[in-house]
Write a protein that holds these residues in place. Structure first.
Motif, mmCIF file in Angstrom:
data_model
loop_
_atom_site.group_PDB
_atom_site.id
_atom_site.type_symbol
_atom_site.label_atom_id
_atom_site.label_comp_id
_atom_site.label_asym_id
_atom_site.label_seq_id
_atom_site.Cartn_x
_atom_site.Cartn_y
_atom_site.Cartn_z
ATOM 1 N N ALA A 277 0.837 -1.354 0.091
ATOM 2 C CA ALA A 277 -0.066 -0.141 0.090
ATOM 3 C C ALA A 277 0.932 1.235 -0.140
ATOM 4 O O ALA A 277 0.901 2.002 0.850
ATOM 5 C CB ALA A 277 -1.023 0.024 1.109
ATOM 6 N N MET A 278 1.601 1.680 -1.259
ATOM 7 C CA MET A 278 2.289 2.792 -1.057
ATOM 8 C C MET A 278 2.357 3.247 -2.676
ATOM 9 O O MET A 278 1.904 2.465 -3.546
ATOM 10 C CB MET A 278 4.064 2.245 -0.855
ATOM 11 N N ARG A 279 2.747 4.732 -2.636
ATOM 12 C CA ARG A 279 2.874 5.033 -3.996
ATOM 13 C C ARG A 279 4.214 6.186 -4.110
ATOM 14 O O ARG A 279 3.982 6.793 -3.182
ATOM 15 C CB ARG A 279 1.560 6.195 -4.144
ATOM 16 N N PRO A 280 4.936 5.959 -4.874
ATOM 17 C CA PRO A 280 5.041 4.900 -5.923
ATOM 18 C C PRO A 280 5.559 3.669 -5.321
ATOM 19 O O PRO A 280 5.998 3.422 -4.268
ATOM 20 C CB PRO A 280 6.052 5.483 -7.002
ATOM 21 N N GLY A 281 5.252 2.434 -6.243
ATOM 22 C CA GLY A 281 5.979 1.139 -5.614
ATOM 23 C C GLY A 281 4.901 -0.020 -5.477
ATOM 24 O O GLY A 281 5.188 -1.075 -5.036
ATOM 25 N N LYS A 282 3.630 0.262 -5.893
ATOM 26 C CA LYS A 282 2.498 -0.736 -5.438
ATOM 27 C C LYS A 282 3.190 -2.294 -6.018
ATOM 28 O O LYS A 282 2.684 -3.123 -4.909
ATOM 29 C CB LYS A 282 1.196 -0.328 -5.974
ATOM 30 N N PRO A 283 3.746 -2.357 -6.953
ATOM 31 C CA PRO A 283 3.521 -3.742 -7.417
ATOM 32 C C PRO A 283 5.017 -4.368 -6.718
ATOM 33 O O PRO A 283 5.185 -5.526 -7.222
ATOM 34 C CB PRO A 283 3.897 -3.550 -8.859
ATOM 35 N N LEU A 284 5.473 -3.955 -5.689
ATOM 36 C CA LEU A 284 6.739 -4.335 -4.877
ATOM 37 C C LEU A 284 6.479 -5.910 -4.545
ATOM 38 O O LEU A 284 5.347 -6.234 -4.033
ATOM 39 C CB LEU A 284 6.916 -3.630 -3.967
ATOM 40 N N GLY A 299 8.878 -1.357 -12.385
ATOM 41 C CA GLY A 299 9.921 -0.708 -13.163
ATOM 42 C C GLY A 299 9.845 0.835 -13.435
ATOM 43 O O GLY A 299 10.874 1.244 -13.924
ATOM 44 N N ASN A 300 8.888 1.459 -13.254
ATOM 45 C CA ASN A 300 9.013 2.837 -13.096
ATOM 46 C C ASN A 300 9.995 3.367 -12.248
ATOM 47 O O ASN A 300 10.530 2.980 -11.385
ATOM 48 C CB ASN A 300 7.757 3.690 -12.619
ATOM 49 N N PRO A 301 10.794 4.320 -12.783
ATOM 50 C CA PRO A 301 12.132 4.867 -12.207
ATOM 51 C C PRO A 301 11.947 5.278 -10.787
ATOM 52 O O PRO A 301 12.461 4.588 -9.873
ATOM 53 C CB PRO A 301 12.337 6.036 -13.141
ATOM 54 N N ALA A 302 11.107 6.256 -10.558
ATOM 55 C CA ALA A 302 10.582 6.601 -9.241
ATOM 56 C C ALA A 302 10.195 5.363 -8.401
ATOM 57 O O ALA A 302 10.579 5.331 -7.012
ATOM 58 C CB ALA A 302 9.598 7.588 -9.106
ATOM 59 N N SER A 303 9.386 4.554 -8.944
ATOM 60 C CA SER A 303 8.834 3.303 -8.026
ATOM 61 C C SER A 303 10.036 2.212 -7.650
ATOM 62 O O SER A 303 10.189 2.041 -6.585
ATOM 63 C CB SER A 303 7.911 2.429 -8.841
ATOM 64 N N SER A 304 11.148 2.176 -8.557
ATOM 65 C CA SER A 304 12.204 1.243 -8.472
ATOM 66 C C SER A 304 13.262 1.817 -7.231
ATOM 67 O O SER A 304 13.572 1.238 -6.325
ATOM 68 C CB SER A 304 12.726 0.846 -9.432
ATOM 69 N N HIS A 342 -5.557 5.298 0.367
ATOM 70 C CA HIS A 342 -5.267 4.139 1.015
ATOM 71 C C HIS A 342 -3.943 3.738 0.853
ATOM 72 O O HIS A 342 -3.575 2.944 1.648
ATOM 73 C CB HIS A 342 -6.172 3.019 0.771
ATOM 74 N N ARG A 343 -3.034 4.435 0.025
ATOM 75 C CA ARG A 343 -1.589 4.076 -0.291
ATOM 76 C C ARG A 343 -0.693 5.142 0.505
ATOM 77 O O ARG A 343 -0.903 6.180 0.163
ATOM 78 C CB ARG A 343 -1.458 3.955 -1.679
ATOM 79 N N ALA A 344 0.118 4.695 1.466
ATOM 80 C CA ALA A 344 1.130 5.745 1.718
ATOM 81 C C ALA A 344 1.964 6.355 0.649
ATOM 82 O O ALA A 344 2.106 5.688 -0.454
ATOM 83 C CB ALA A 344 2.074 4.949 2.494
ATOM 84 N N ASP A 368 4.779 12.169 -10.911
ATOM 85 C CA ASP A 368 4.870 11.132 -11.651
ATOM 86 C C ASP A 368 5.765 10.098 -11.476
ATOM 87 O O ASP A 368 7.049 10.689 -11.513
ATOM 88 C CB ASP A 368 4.576 11.274 -12.972
ATOM 89 N N SER A 369 5.547 8.791 -11.255
ATOM 90 C CA SER A 369 6.604 7.762 -11.132
ATOM 91 C C SER A 369 7.513 7.569 -12.221
ATOM 92 O O SER A 369 8.494 7.024 -12.102
ATOM 93 C CB SER A 369 6.094 6.587 -10.579
ATOM 94 N N SER A 370 7.379 8.286 -13.274
ATOM 95 C CA SER A 370 8.394 8.037 -14.547
ATOM 96 C C SER A 370 9.549 9.158 -14.424
ATOM 97 O O SER A 370 10.226 8.976 -15.151
ATOM 98 C CB SER A 370 7.690 7.964 -15.984
HETATM 99 O O1 MOO Z 1 3.208 2.551 -7.639
HETATM 100 MO MO1 MOO Z 1 3.298 2.746 -9.528
HETATM 101 O O2 MOO Z 1 4.935 3.250 -8.761
HETATM 102 O O3 MOO Z 1 2.460 4.304 -8.730
HETATM 103 O O4 MOO Z 1 3.909 4.180 -10.585
#
Ligand code: MOO
Ligand SMILES: Nc1nc2c(c(=O)[nH]1)N[C@H]1C(S)=C(S)[C@@H](COP(=O)(O)OP(=O)(O)OC[C@H]3O[C@@H](n4cnc5c(N)ncnc54)[C@H](O)[C@@H]3O)O[C@H]1N2
Length: 403
Positions: A277-284, A299-304, A342-344, A368-370
């Motif tokens: 439950a986070m933004r960015p990074g949800k699919p961790l 994969g999105n740069p900020a997410s990684s 709901h996402r930190a 934006d997470s890119s």
């Molecule tokens: O979790 Mo994604 O990282 O919002 O772009």
């Protein structure tokens, strides 16, 4: 799987994360910051001989009773070139810093306290105490005695000490091996020109910098296309190499080309969580295969980068035996922020000091997470907890400082 709260995901990831126990021999040129494995026992004595600390004359203190004593100069001792004879009564040897003190001599007078009327004579102007300006053998350390204690982090001086004590390779605790795999058929190596619909693989290099700063050994496994067999192969390679943490970047989401979770499951990885439950990074996602841990970064740069800061960094610190620093600090909001879902939210922000010395967090305009250009200007991640109410300037906030 539902979205896991950030703290719970981190706690699960760090469960049983113990410092790596392997030991390796590392050369002197690569020891900075490494942790010594076992007491280091000197192989040599330093100095190995009584050595002159000054440029001057090696003399017998007994000869120098009066204010000005004339002595016969019988030879010369330089660093690396000893005088092999013996200094007898009323004799002196010209000596230089670092040279062995010749037999018979028990003190060195500095040349400023002498006159040299001719090449074979020196006049010593002042008496001297026995032992003056002599560094006795073993003054620094002695062979067979420990010079550095187990577990110390090797500083510049301790690296020089290890060298001087007779070591060219030193046993240190192995750093945890972190394999970094960049997945995606669109990726090309930096420095090559992307073709149509390709992009340059960048995230892995930022992640490697985080790993190294945390005390890990970042091992690049290059780019792997969205291909099941190729991904399976690098996973097997990592297992064979005894990698501690297998990190993938990209392919973590739910599209048909997002293969990481299904392929690693096929490889026997037990996924512990997927989606935080986070933004960015949800699919961790994270899991394990026997001793090898697995962390799948989006994969999105900020997410990684955000997930690596918040999850990979503390994991590597643990495995490296380093104390994890507390991540969340308290500061003051510098701008209004809207209510959160709901996402930190980990907003890229700059840090400023106001006139009262407060640490003020200014969220950057574009989140934006890119956006790497935005991330590169950020000093911190401003933490917006799940369901946080809208915030106003001056209110207290939490943040994570970016190293
Ligand atoms: O979790 Mo994604 O990282 O919002 O772009
Ligand atoms: N239907 C849904 N789509 C997406 C969801 C979702 O929940 N449902 N989640 C979105 C979120 S949030 C994220 S974050 C992304 C991340 O997904 P992936 O991990 O599968 O990332 P990719 O699709 O592989 O790549 C995303 C983006 O990043 C670029 N990329 C990937 N690797 C690198 C690299 N090493 N260096 C530079 N750039 C990289 C890639 O080319 C894409 O542009 O998914 C959303 N979708």
């Amino acid at each position: 799987m539902s979205l896991l709260p950030v703290e719970e995901a981190l706690a699960r990831l760090l469960t049983d994360a113990e410092p790596v126990r392997r030991i390796e021999q590392v050369g002197l040129d690569a020891l900075a910051g490494r942790r010594l494995a076992g007491d280091l026992v000197a192989r040599l004595t330093q100095p190995a001989f009584d050595a002159s600390a000054m440029d001057g004359y090696a003399v017998r203190a007994d000869d120098l009773r009066s204010a000005a004593t004339e002595l016969r100069v019988i030879g010369e001792a330089a660093a690396g070139a000893a005088f092999e004879g013996t200094v007898s009564a009323n004799q002196a040897v010209r000596i230089f810093t670092g040279a062995p003190v010749p037999a018979g001599a028990d003190a060195v007078v500095i040349q400023e306290n002498t006159e040299r009327p001719d090449p074979s004579t020196v006049i010593v102007l002042e008496p001297v105490q026995p032992g003056r300006h002599i560094r006795p053998a073993g003054n620094d350390f002695q062979a067979g005695k420990p010079v550095l204690a187990d577990g110390v982090v090797l500083s510049p001086a301790s690296i020089a000490l290890a060298a001087s004590a007779g070591y060219d390779f030193v046993p240190v605790r192995a750093r945890p091996g972190i394999a970094i795999v960049m997945t995606g058929s669109e990726l090309v190596w930096p420095g090559t020109r992307p073709g149509p619909s390709q992009i340059v693989a960048s995230n892995g290099f930022g992640i490697a910098a985080i790993v190294e700063a945390a005390g890990g050994d970042a091992i690049s496994y290059g780019i792997v296309p969205d291909d099941r067999a190729a991904l399976r192969q690098v996973f097997e390679n990592a297992r064979a190499e005894g990698i501690d943490v297998f990190v993938t970047i990209g392919g973590a989401s739910v599209g048909e080309h997002d293969l990481v979770a299904p392929v690693l499951r096929e490889c026997g990885v037990e996924l512990d969580f997927w989606k935080v439950a986070m933004r960015p990074g949800k699919p961790l996602m994270a899991g394990r295969h026997e001793a090898m841990r697995f962390l799948g970064l989006p994969g999105n740069p900020a997410s990684s980068l955000v997930t690596a800061e918040l999850f990979l960094r503390p994991l590597v610190e643990r495995l490296a035996g380093r104390p994890s620093r507390p991540r969340y600090e308290t500061g003051t909001l510098g701008a209004a922020v809207s209510e959160n879902d709901h996402r930190a939210d980990f907003m890229r922000a700059t840090i400023q000091q106001d006139d009262d010395g407060r640490t003020v967090l200014m969220p950057l305009a574009r989140q934006d997470s890119s956006l790497l250009s935005v991330f590169a200007t950020a000093d911190a991640l401003l933490v917006r907890p799940p369901h946080a109410a809208a915030g106003q300037p001056g209110e207290t906030c939490e943040f994570v400082r970016l190293a």
